[in-house]
Design a protein around this motif. Structure first.
Motif, PDB file in Angstrom:
ATOM      1  N   LEU A 205       0.820  -1.214   0.000  1.00  0.00           N
ATOM      2  CA  LEU A 205       0.000   0.000   0.000  1.00  0.00           C
ATOM      3  C   LEU A 205       0.858   1.270   0.000  1.00  0.00           C
ATOM      4  N   ARG A 206       0.446   2.227  -0.835  1.00  0.00           N
ATOM      5  CA  ARG A 206       1.075   3.546  -0.866  1.00  0.00           C
ATOM      6  C   ARG A 206       0.072   4.669  -0.649  1.00  0.00           C
ATOM      7  N   HIS A 207      -1.156   4.472  -1.163  1.00  0.00           N
ATOM      8  CA  HIS A 207      -2.153   5.539  -1.139  1.00  0.00           C
ATOM      9  C   HIS A 207      -3.363   5.143  -0.300  1.00  0.00           C
ATOM     10  N   GLY A 208      -3.841   6.086   0.501  1.00  0.00           N
ATOM     11  CA  GLY A 208      -5.126   5.948   1.161  1.00  0.00           C
ATOM     12  C   GLY A 208      -6.031   7.051   0.661  1.00  0.00           C
ATOM     13  N   ILE A 209      -7.074   6.698  -0.062  1.00  0.00           N
ATOM     14  CA  ILE A 209      -8.008   7.683  -0.621  1.00  0.00           C
ATOM     15  C   ILE A 209      -9.277   7.581   0.216  1.00  0.00           C
ATOM     16  N   LEU A 210      -9.336   8.386   1.251  1.00  0.00           N
ATOM     17  CA  LEU A 210     -10.385   8.235   2.254  1.00  0.00           C
ATOM     18  C   LEU A 210     -11.475   9.280   2.077  1.00  0.00           C
ATOM     19  N   GLY A 211     -12.698   8.906   2.413  1.00  0.00           N
ATOM     20  CA  GLY A 211     -13.808   9.828   2.276  1.00  0.00           C
ATOM     21  C   GLY A 211     -15.059   9.303   2.941  1.00  0.00           C
ATOM     22  N   SER A 212     -16.173   9.975   2.672  1.00  0.00           N
ATOM     23  CA  SER A 212     -17.506   9.623   3.165  1.00  0.00           C
ATOM     24  C   SER A 212     -17.757  10.086   4.588  1.00  0.00           C
ATOM     25  N   GLU A 213     -16.701  10.425   5.333  1.00  0.00           N
ATOM     26  CA  GLU A 213     -16.856  10.973   6.675  1.00  0.00           C
ATOM     27  C   GLU A 213     -15.626  11.808   6.980  1.00  0.00           C
ATOM     28  N   THR A 232      -4.908  10.924   1.533  1.00  0.00           N
ATOM     29  CA  THR A 232      -5.479  12.175   1.034  1.00  0.00           C
ATOM     30  C   THR A 232      -6.986  12.158   1.234  1.00  0.00           C
ATOM     31  N   ASP A 233      -7.529  13.354   1.364  1.00  0.00           N
ATOM     32  CA  ASP A 233      -8.952  13.536   1.625  1.00  0.00           C
ATOM     33  C   ASP A 233      -9.639  13.997   0.346  1.00  0.00           C
ATOM     34  N   ASN A 234     -10.893  13.600   0.180  1.00  0.00           N
ATOM     35  CA  ASN A 234     -11.699  14.125  -0.927  1.00  0.00           C
ATOM     36  C   ASN A 234     -13.099  14.404  -0.425  1.00  0.00           C
ATOM     37  N   TYR A 235     -13.853  15.172  -1.193  1.00  0.00           N
ATOM     38  CA  TYR A 235     -15.127  15.695  -0.697  1.00  0.00           C
ATOM     39  C   TYR A 235     -16.204  15.584  -1.761  1.00  0.00           C
ATOM     40  N   THR A 420     -14.049  -3.060  23.040  1.00  0.00           N
ATOM     41  CA  THR A 420     -15.446  -3.185  23.482  1.00  0.00           C
ATOM     42  C   THR A 420     -16.359  -2.183  22.790  1.00  0.00           C
ATOM     43  N   LEU A 421     -15.790  -1.154  22.163  1.00  0.00           N
ATOM     44  CA  LEU A 421     -16.611  -0.204  21.420  1.00  0.00           C
ATOM     45  C   LEU A 421     -16.811  -0.701  19.991  1.00  0.00           C
ATOM     46  N   GLU A 422     -17.919  -0.317  19.407  1.00  0.00           N
ATOM     47  CA  GLU A 422     -18.286  -0.811  18.075  1.00  0.00           C
ATOM     48  C   GLU A 422     -17.312  -0.313  17.004  1.00  0.00           C
ATOM     49  N   ARG A 423     -16.966  -1.215  16.066  1.00  0.00           N
ATOM     50  CA  ARG A 423     -16.189  -0.862  14.875  1.00  0.00           C
ATOM     51  C   ARG A 423     -17.163  -0.667  13.722  1.00  0.00           C
ATOM     52  N   PHE A 424     -16.793   0.218  12.791  1.00  0.00           N
ATOM     53  CA  PHE A 424     -17.692   0.544  11.682  1.00  0.00           C
ATOM     54  C   PHE A 424     -17.027   0.264  10.348  1.00  0.00           C
ATOM     55  N   GLN A 425     -17.781  -0.364   9.439  1.00  0.00           N
ATOM     56  CA  GLN A 425     -17.283  -0.615   8.093  1.00  0.00           C
ATOM     57  C   GLN A 425     -17.714   0.486   7.134  1.00  0.00           C
ATOM     58  N   GLY A 426     -18.749   1.227   7.506  1.00  0.00           N
ATOM     59  CA  GLY A 426     -19.181   2.392   6.743  1.00  0.00           C
ATOM     60  C   GLY A 426     -18.917   3.635   7.570  1.00  0.00           C
ATOM     61  N   LYS A 427     -19.836   4.589   7.508  1.00  0.00           N
ATOM     62  CA  LYS A 427     -19.673   5.800   8.295  1.00  0.00           C
ATOM     63  C   LYS A 427     -19.789   5.477   9.779  1.00  0.00           C
ATOM     64  N   ALA A 428     -18.868   6.027  10.550  1.00  0.00           N
ATOM     65  CA  ALA A 428     -18.899   5.793  11.991  1.00  0.00           C
ATOM     66  C   ALA A 428     -20.018   6.595  12.642  1.00  0.00           C
ATOM     67  N   LYS A 429     -20.683   5.988  13.606  1.00  0.00           N
ATOM     68  CA  LYS A 429     -21.740   6.664  14.364  1.00  0.00           C
ATOM     69  C   LYS A 429     -21.197   6.890  15.767  1.00  0.00           C
ATOM     70  N   ARG A 430     -20.637   8.063  15.964  1.00  0.00           N
ATOM     71  CA  ARG A 430     -19.923   8.355  17.208  1.00  0.00           C
ATOM     72  C   ARG A 430     -20.815   8.927  18.295  1.00  0.00           C
ATOM     73  N   VAL A 431     -21.930   9.566  17.937  1.00  0.00           N
ATOM     74  CA  VAL A 431     -22.733  10.318  18.900  1.00  0.00           C
ATOM     75  C   VAL A 431     -24.013   9.565  19.234  1.00  0.00           C
ATOM     76  N   LEU A 432     -24.255   9.397  20.523  1.00  0.00           N
ATOM     77  CA  LEU A 432     -25.499   8.815  21.011  1.00  0.00           C
ATOM     78  C   LEU A 432     -26.191   9.900  21.840  1.00  0.00           C
ATOM     79  N   ASP A 433     -27.196  10.527  21.258  1.00  0.00           N
ATOM     80  CA  ASP A 433     -27.892  11.629  21.916  1.00  0.00           C
ATOM     81  C   ASP A 433     -29.172  11.085  22.555  1.00  0.00           C
ATOM     82  N   LEU A 434     -29.172  11.032  23.881  1.00  0.00           N
ATOM     83  CA  LEU A 434     -30.286  10.449  24.624  1.00  0.00           C
ATOM     84  C   LEU A 434     -31.182  11.529  25.245  1.00  0.00           C
TER      85      LEU A 434
END
Length: 439
Positions: A205-213, A232-235, A420-434
């Protein structure tokens, strides 16, 4: 290399002349083909593109919101008959009706051009083998990057998401040099590599093309260190057609906007007044070429700023800063504005803290006695620390104090056992608003 030099290095005056020509044409197109815009533009007194004399006149066009699009679900915003539409995508719709995106053949061609352009700017070439670990389907990210990378000439592996052991096997066996994924999934895979039986040298691996969050600088640094890659980031977003709106070049000093296809502005999210160049505010985008589903002055809810200085790479299109936060992700706790990205930067980027806790976290907001309270839950790296009370207490206090200094807010810090915290394969859901559940 996919480098559209005539477009990407245009002089600012020539680029703005092209934008004005396309903006005026787009106003005519929307007024004549989309009933929603016919009514909205007519009420604003803009009945033709001739009313737009300069680019600054765009401020007289009313903004378009996600609610406007949802109110016309699924096809009320189309500018072309369905017989001209060759592709339909949609957002996840997790907070309501999904946003539907439709594409003519020209839309798909322009989309793949823009994605190829940003991937090339990030350093990807026809020699690269790129594994796409986004989920395929209605989501725009996977197919958007897929066709753009193919246009660039890269070899594409449509791995989709899930089955992480197989993902790592393909990375090794196929000699993959580029990974497309969400930052949260990339960090998860990189942890598996560190803890797995194969050394990092087994990967090319040389490149990480990350996005969606969003991805903070601190999280990116962690991924790069774990994987030994350049990230690198893209939008982009469904409302604007998907990825390809902007992306970083090799110098990573902002995301180059595809200004020949999109016209960006920065506004005050409260007053809707346009901000001066260099000022931070909400990003508003107008599509200049889109045929199936054009949008005028779409409010993205993303907070950023624009830099019009030419880049060292030679590209002249405006650069946007990495998104600082979203107006709809912002938490207001005891009158304090809190963005999850601020908390992530503390957890992942603070010396003496980041080496003891993992990059996975959860934010829990509760209301007790009419007062809002924020709990920050993080994972320990070393489980044995749970048995060393003084060290545990010191770490908890260090995180609390650093968060207080950054946020100006008291938080409850909870240290959880490793993994023990959840791992995400798509967009991470970090906030739990109760809060609404506890009123």
């Amino acid at each position: 290399m996919f480098f559209q030099k005539d477009i990407e290095t245009m002089k600012r005056a020539d680029l703005e002349a092209l934008q004005l020509e396309r903006l005026r044409r787009m106003v005519d197109y929307c007024y004549n083909n989309v009933p929603f815009y016919h009514e909205r533009l007519g009420a604003a007194g803009i009945t033709s593109g001739d009313k737009i004399k300069t680019l600054s006149d765009i401020q007289y066009i009313p903004v378009t919101t996600k609610d406007d699009i949802r109110d016309h679900y699924p096809f009320g915003m189309l500018a072309r008959p369905m017989k001209d539409i060759v592709r339909i995508h949609a957002s996840s719709g997790t907070t309501g009706k999904p946003t539907v995106g439709v594409y003519t053949q020209n839309d798909l061609d322009n989309w793949s051009d823009n994605v190829a352009r940003l991937c090339a700017a990030a350093g990807v070439t026809s020699e690269d083998i790129v594994q796409i670990s986004f989920g395929y389907g209605l989501f725009t990210g996977a197919l958007g990057l897929h066709y753009g990378l193919e246009k660039l000439g890269a070899t594409v592996i449509p791995a989709s998401s899930g089955n992480s052991e197989k993902q790592l096997m393909m990375l090794r066996d196929f000699g993959v040099t580029g990974l497309v994924a969400t930052p949260s999934y990339a960090i998860y895979l990189s942890e598996m590599v560190r803890e797995g039986e194969y050394p990092l040298s087994a990967y090319k691996l040389r490149h990480g093309i990350l996005g969606s969050e969003g991805c903070t600088a601190e999280m990116r640094e962690r991924i790069e260190k774990n994987f030994g890659i350049n990230v690198t980031d893209n939008y982009g977003m469904t409302e604007l057609g998907g990825p390809g709106v902007s992306g970083e070049c090799e110098y990573r000093c902002g995301l180059h906007f595809a200004e020949d296809a999109f016209l960006p502005e920065i506004i005050d999210p409260d007053t809707l007044e346009r901000k001066a160049p260099g000022e931070a505010g909400e990003l508003v985008v107008t599509t200049l070429l889109r045929e199936g589903f054009p949008v005028l002055r779409y409010r993205t809810k993303d907070i950023t700023r624009l830099n019009y200085e030419p880049c060292r790479c030679g590209r002249t299109h405006v650069r946007m800063d990495k998104v600082m936060g979203r107006t709809d992700d912002m938490l207001i706790i005891k009158g304090v504005n809190v963005f999850p990205s601020q908390i992530e930067s503390v957890l992942v980027g603070t010396k003496g803290i980041s080496d003891k806790i993992g990059p996975h976290y959860q934010l829990i907001v509760r209301r007790k006695n009419y007062m809002d309270n924020l709990e920050v839950k993080v994972e320990l790296i070393d489980e044995s620390l749970l048995d060393r009370y003084r060290e545990l207490e010191a770490l908890q206090r260090a995180i609390h104090d650093k968060l207080k200094s950054v946020l100006g807010l008291e938080t409850k810090v909870t240290l959880a056992e490793p993994k023990t915290l959840e791992r995400f394969q798509g967009k991470a859901k970090r906030v739990l608003d109760l809060r609404n559940m506890e009123d």
